[in-house]
Write a protein that holds these residues in place. Structure first.
Motif, PDB file in Angstrom:
ATOM      1  N   UNK A 128      -6.436  65.187  17.303  1.00 59.53           N
ATOM      2  CA  UNK A 128      -7.053  65.760  16.016  1.00 59.53           C
ATOM      3  C   UNK A 128      -5.831  66.562  15.470  1.00 59.53           C
ATOM      4  N   UNK A 129      -5.585  66.267  14.028  1.00 58.82           N
ATOM      5  CA  UNK A 129      -4.506  66.889  13.472  1.00 58.82           C
ATOM      6  C   UNK A 129      -5.216  67.843  12.347  1.00 58.82           C
ATOM      7  N   UNK A 130      -4.850  69.015  12.149  1.00 55.61           N
ATOM      8  CA  UNK A 130      -5.516  70.098  11.236  1.00 55.61           C
ATOM      9  C   UNK A 130      -4.632  70.670  10.493  1.00 55.61           C
ATOM     10  N   UNK A 131      -5.227  71.166   9.526  1.00 51.42           N
ATOM     11  CA  UNK A 131      -4.585  71.955   8.291  1.00 51.42           C
ATOM     12  C   UNK A 131      -5.479  72.639   7.625  1.00 51.42           C
ATOM     13  N   UNK A 132      -5.835  73.977   8.185  1.00 48.45           N
ATOM     14  CA  UNK A 132      -7.115  74.784   7.838  1.00 48.45           C
ATOM     15  C   UNK A 132      -6.537  75.504   6.543  1.00 48.45           C
ATOM     16  N   UNK A 133      -7.730  75.714   5.807  1.00 51.38           N
ATOM     17  CA  UNK A 133      -7.675  76.870   4.448  1.00 51.38           C
ATOM     18  C   UNK A 133      -8.597  77.727   4.685  1.00 51.38           C
ATOM     19  N   UNK A 134      -8.718  79.132   4.770  1.00 50.69           N
ATOM     20  CA  UNK A 134      -7.298  79.544   4.589  1.00 50.69           C
ATOM     21  C   UNK A 134      -6.297  79.673   5.868  1.00 50.69           C
ATOM     22  N   UNK A 135      -4.947  80.092   5.983  1.00 51.32           N
ATOM     23  CA  UNK A 135      -4.383  80.227   7.248  1.00 51.32           C
ATOM     24  C   UNK A 135      -3.971  81.511   7.499  1.00 51.32           C
ATOM     25  N   UNK A 136      -4.012  81.636   8.800  1.00 51.49           N
ATOM     26  CA  UNK A 136      -3.585  83.000   9.396  1.00 51.49           C
ATOM     27  C   UNK A 136      -2.079  83.146   9.607  1.00 51.49           C
ATOM     28  N   UNK A 137      -1.685  84.130   8.988  1.00 54.96           N
ATOM     29  CA  UNK A 137      -0.253  84.351   9.237  1.00 54.96           C
ATOM     30  C   UNK A 137       0.463  85.700   9.527  1.00 54.96           C
ATOM     31  N   UNK A 138       1.370  86.093   9.835  1.00 53.24           N
ATOM     32  CA  UNK A 138       1.794  87.269   9.992  1.00 53.24           C
ATOM     33  C   UNK A 138       3.179  87.430   9.332  1.00 53.24           C
ATOM     34  N   UNK A 139       3.422  88.396   8.366  1.00 55.85           N
ATOM     35  CA  UNK A 139       4.904  88.570   7.945  1.00 55.85           C
ATOM     36  C   UNK A 139       5.537  89.455   8.676  1.00 55.85           C
ATOM     37  N   UNK A 140       6.631  89.074   9.326  1.00 52.06           N
ATOM     38  CA  UNK A 140       7.247  90.108  10.576  1.00 52.06           C
ATOM     39  C   UNK A 140       7.269  91.635  10.217  1.00 52.06           C
ATOM     40  N   UNK A 141       7.572  91.761   8.814  1.00 54.00           N
ATOM     41  CA  UNK A 141       7.831  93.124   8.795  1.00 54.00           C
ATOM     42  C   UNK A 141       6.603  93.713   8.500  1.00 54.00           C
ATOM     43  N   UNK A 142       5.450  93.153   8.770  1.00 52.56           N
ATOM     44  CA  UNK A 142       4.051  93.838   8.726  1.00 52.56           C
ATOM     45  C   UNK A 142       3.416  93.952   9.931  1.00 52.56           C
ATOM     46  N   UNK A 143       4.225  93.918  10.976  1.00 52.90           N
ATOM     47  CA  UNK A 143       3.610  93.981  12.327  1.00 52.90           C
ATOM     48  C   UNK A 143       3.063  95.362  12.589  1.00 52.90           C
TER      49      UNK A 143
END
Length: 217
Positions: A59-74
């Motif tokens: 199964x192939x996925x592309x969810x909306x919304x997407x969980x991300x981290x901007x590296x400078x916001x760790x």
């Protein structure tokens, strides 16, 4: 704007994926195909990833919304800053890729029965690792491997796949070190795929799939 009507796309031998905005509400985009390195790389470059159980078709996925981290916001808590200072852990990169895979597939996770990291998936990511695309970060306590993570490094985006921890804070240590390294390299973001409270506590948040695809382009 009207959302495109979802029609489940069945993949053939051709390495072709449908537009990601045709995925259903859960993010399911397509079924079938294989886990060849070329197909996996093409998928990640389009914001698509495989996720399925042992007894399921791919199964192939592309969810909306997407969980991300901007590296400078760790986000690094006071307790984790102490862990980083006291040198309890040691980090290596790409020294034990297969061991990290095995641990990620076998560690018990709350709310999950079994693992999606099947033998076929392991073999597929090992091949990506041989091509220099899949990367592992290992956390050691003395001579013991106690945590780590792996993912697909596209250069400008790191697509996180899974992490594990055998002792408190080990996976957090790996994730923080990953974010710090990517920040130094100018990497735009870490793709975390789906929301979890653990990732949110580290600074990750959801963005729209449309915005995520802009980063990929």
């Amino acid at each position: 704007m009207t959302r495109p009507q979802h029609r489940l796309f069945y993949l053939t031998d051709a390495i072709v994926f449908p537009p990601v905005d045709t995925a259903n509400a859960e993010g399911l985009l397509a079924v079938g195909g294989d886990l060849s390195s070329d197909r996996l790389l093409a998928a990640y470059q389009k914001g698509i990833f495989p996720w399925f159980n042992t007894d399921s078709l791919i199964l192939w996925w592309s969810p909306d919304p997407r969980m991300v981290l901007y590296p400078d916001q760790i986000k690094i808590s006071k307790s984790m800053r102490k862990v980083l200072r006291n040198e309890q852990f040691r980090l290596t990169k790409n020294t034990s890729f297969q061991k990290v895979l095995e641990h990620c597939s076998s560690v018990k996770r709350e709310g999950q029965d079994g693992t999606w990291i099947t033998e076929d998936m392991k073999n597929a990511y090992i091949e990506l690792h041989k091509r220099g695309v899949a990367t592992s970060y290992e956390v050691w306590e003395g001579s013991n491997l106690v945590g780590g993570l792996y993912g697909v490094d596209l250069g400008y985006i790191f697509c996180g796949e899974s992490m594990f921890s055998l002792t408190s804070n080990a996976s957090k240590f790996a994730f923080i070190k990953l974010a710090e390294e990517l920040q130094e390299k100018g990497c735009k973001l870490i793709d975390c795929q789906l929301y979890t409270e653990h990732l949110a506590s580290l600074g990750a948040h959801e963005i729209s799939r449309k915005e995520f695809i802009k980063y990929l382009k």
